[in-house]
Design a protein around this motif. Structure first.
Motif, short mmCIF file in Angstrom:
data_model
loop_
_atom_site.label_atom_id
_atom_site.label_comp_id
_atom_site.label_asym_id
_atom_site.label_seq_id
_atom_site.Cartn_x
_atom_site.Cartn_y
_atom_site.Cartn_z
N THR A 20 49.72 42.07 114.10
CA THR A 20 49.74 40.88 113.25
C THR A 20 49.79 41.27 111.78
O THR A 20 49.07 42.15 111.32
CB THR A 20 48.49 40.02 113.52
N VAL A 21 50.66 40.59 111.03
CA VAL A 21 50.86 40.89 109.62
C VAL A 21 49.83 40.13 108.78
O VAL A 21 49.82 38.90 108.80
CB VAL A 21 52.27 40.51 109.17
N PRO A 22 48.95 40.82 108.05
CA PRO A 22 48.00 40.11 107.18
C PRO A 22 48.71 39.62 105.93
O PRO A 22 49.59 40.29 105.38
CB PRO A 22 46.97 41.19 106.86
N LEU A 23 48.32 38.43 105.46
CA LEU A 23 48.86 37.87 104.22
C LEU A 23 47.67 37.51 103.33
O LEU A 23 46.99 36.51 103.57
CB LEU A 23 49.71 36.63 104.52
N HIS A 24 47.42 38.34 102.34
CA HIS A 24 46.28 38.13 101.44
C HIS A 24 46.77 37.38 100.19
O HIS A 24 47.42 37.97 99.32
CB HIS A 24 45.63 39.46 101.07
N PHE A 25 46.45 36.11 100.12
CA PHE A 25 46.96 35.25 99.05
C PHE A 25 46.13 35.42 97.77
O PHE A 25 44.93 35.75 97.81
CB PHE A 25 46.93 33.79 99.48
N THR A 26 46.79 35.17 96.65
CA THR A 26 46.12 35.12 95.35
C THR A 26 46.51 33.84 94.63
O THR A 26 47.60 33.29 94.85
CB THR A 26 46.50 36.33 94.47
N HIS A 27 45.60 33.36 93.77
CA HIS A 27 45.91 32.21 92.93
C HIS A 27 46.87 32.64 91.83
O HIS A 27 46.63 33.66 91.17
CB HIS A 27 44.64 31.66 92.28
N ARG A 28 47.91 31.88 91.60
CA ARG A 28 48.87 32.23 90.55
C ARG A 28 48.77 31.30 89.34
O ARG A 28 49.32 31.60 88.28
CB ARG A 28 50.30 32.21 91.09
N LEU A 29 48.08 30.16 89.47
CA LEU A 29 47.92 29.25 88.36
C LEU A 29 46.51 29.39 87.77
O LEU A 29 45.79 30.33 88.09
CB LEU A 29 48.21 27.81 88.81
N SER A 30 46.12 28.47 86.92
CA SER A 30 44.79 28.47 86.30
C SER A 30 43.97 27.31 86.83
O SER A 30 44.52 26.28 87.23
CB SER A 30 44.90 28.34 84.77
N ARG A 31 42.66 27.50 86.79
CA ARG A 31 41.76 26.40 87.15
C ARG A 31 40.85 26.13 85.95
O ARG A 31 40.31 27.05 85.34
CB ARG A 31 40.92 26.76 88.37
N LEU A 32 40.69 24.86 85.64
CA LEU A 32 39.81 24.43 84.55
C LEU A 32 38.67 23.62 85.14
O LEU A 32 38.89 22.57 85.75
CB LEU A 32 40.57 23.60 83.52
N ASP A 33 37.43 24.12 84.99
CA ASP A 33 36.24 23.40 85.42
C ASP A 33 35.62 22.73 84.20
O ASP A 33 35.36 23.39 83.18
CB ASP A 33 35.23 24.34 86.07
N ILE A 34 35.38 21.43 84.32
CA ILE A 34 34.84 20.64 83.21
C ILE A 34 33.48 20.11 83.62
O ILE A 34 33.36 19.39 84.63
CB ILE A 34 35.79 19.48 82.86
N ASN A 35 32.46 20.47 82.88
CA ASN A 35 31.08 20.07 83.19
C ASN A 35 30.57 19.11 82.13
O ASN A 35 30.58 19.43 80.94
CB ASN A 35 30.18 21.31 83.25
N LEU A 36 30.14 17.95 82.57
CA LEU A 36 29.56 16.97 81.65
C LEU A 36 28.06 17.23 81.53
O LEU A 36 27.37 17.37 82.55
CB LEU A 36 29.82 15.55 82.15
N VAL A 37 27.58 17.31 80.30
CA VAL A 37 26.18 17.61 80.03
C VAL A 37 25.59 16.50 79.18
O VAL A 37 26.22 16.04 78.22
CB VAL A 37 26.04 18.96 79.29
#
Length: 293
Positions: free
Chosen positions: A158-175
């Motif tokens: 079986t061929v393993p496929l190890h994915f990576t994120h190619r875009l950005s993620r923005l986490d917004i926290n309200l305080v």
């Protein structure tokens, strides 16, 4: 019909290449052996909202054979061993259509991406557009993933496929600020403005950039929990002070301006300190940029 050119002068190098994969005899040609794949998401927390692929998820698969000298061929829009086969997660198992079969003891490079697109018109500049509303499934459908497995051979299984994120993620926290009364809103709407929502992806290298011909747009962030929001953003540099994040609470709009650099495969965080006076909202970019993979 595919034609193979056999060059007798390279017989020994080919044997050496196959030995690295422990070559074995080909199966009965009337009963070809299909390739099977094991896709893996990036490290925790995995894909934008999950730690594993889910029933119904779809990925695209390309397979490129090595040439008679044992060198990998280039990934092309067509003419590969497999051209954008669709693999569907059926509750843990992956069904590939059309199937991809091993050929004798050939060696292959495998390329894969998520989410699947039926219409791939370019390898160097595959156009991927974010969901404008990333609430619900919109966040995961905006999370472009890419994987490459080099020198796959039949004996390795079986061929393993190890994915990576190619875009950005923005986490917004309200305080809550010192003068903010009550609980954090559970029905706030958070928008990210001023970014280009279209990416150009090189499916052979995984490199990504914003589409220079696409206008800036707005995406609505996904609510993870009261006070916690996330959005997927195409990697890009915002070098001028622009309205970047808008928080709408009870018909009151908190509009925040900032410069920003979104990196490929990076996770950014913003802390927004709310005040009862929209003019006194504070923004903190201190927490962070971390590797999302």
């Amino acid at each position: 019909m595919r034609k193979r050119i056999i060059e007798y002068g390279i017989f020994i190098p080919m044997l050496l290449a196959l030995a690295s994969c422990g070559g074995r005899l080909a199966p009965d040609p009337d009963y070809p052996e299909p390739m099977t794949f094991a896709p893996f998401l990036p490290g925790a927390p995995g894909r934008a909202t999950a730690t594993s692929f889910e029933d119904g998820d779809e990925i695209g698969i390309f397979a490129v054979s090595h040439d008679a000298h044992g060198m990998p061929r280039r990934l092309e829009i067509s003419g590969n061993w497999a051209n954008n086969s669709k693999a569907v997660n059926d509750g843990g198992e992956w069904t590939v259509s059309p199937p991809v079969y091993w050929h004798e003891d050939d060696i292959f490079d495998i390329y894969s991406y998520y989410p699947y697109a039926s219409d791939v018109r370019s390898i160097e500049n595959f156009r991927f557009e974010l969901e404008s509303d990333q609430r619900g499934k919109g966040l995961t459908l905006s999370d472009f993933l890419w994987a490459k497995t080099s020198s796959a051979c039949r004996e390795a299984g079986t061929v393993p496929l190890h994915f990576t994120h190619r875009l950005s993620r923005l986490d917004i926290n309200l305080v809550k600020g010192p003068d903010y009364e009550g609980d954090l809103p559970s029905d706030a709407i958070v928008k990210v403005h001023g970014t280009v929502p279209v990416a150009l992806v090189n499916l052979e290298t995984g490199d990504v950039e914003k589409d220079p011909e696409s206008p800036v747009g707005t995406v609505i962030a996904c609510c993870n929990a009261p006070g916690s929001y996330s959005a997927i953003v195409v990697p890009q540099k915002i070098l001028n002070q622009i309205p970047l994040v808008e928080v709408i609470v009870d018909d009151v709009s908190y509009l925040l301006s900032s410069k920003f650099i979104f990196g490929s495969g990076m996770r950014h965080s913003l802390d927004i300190v709310l005040s009862d006076n929209p003019d006194k909202v504070l923004i903190s970019i201190g927490g962070g940029v971390i590797d999302w993979n």
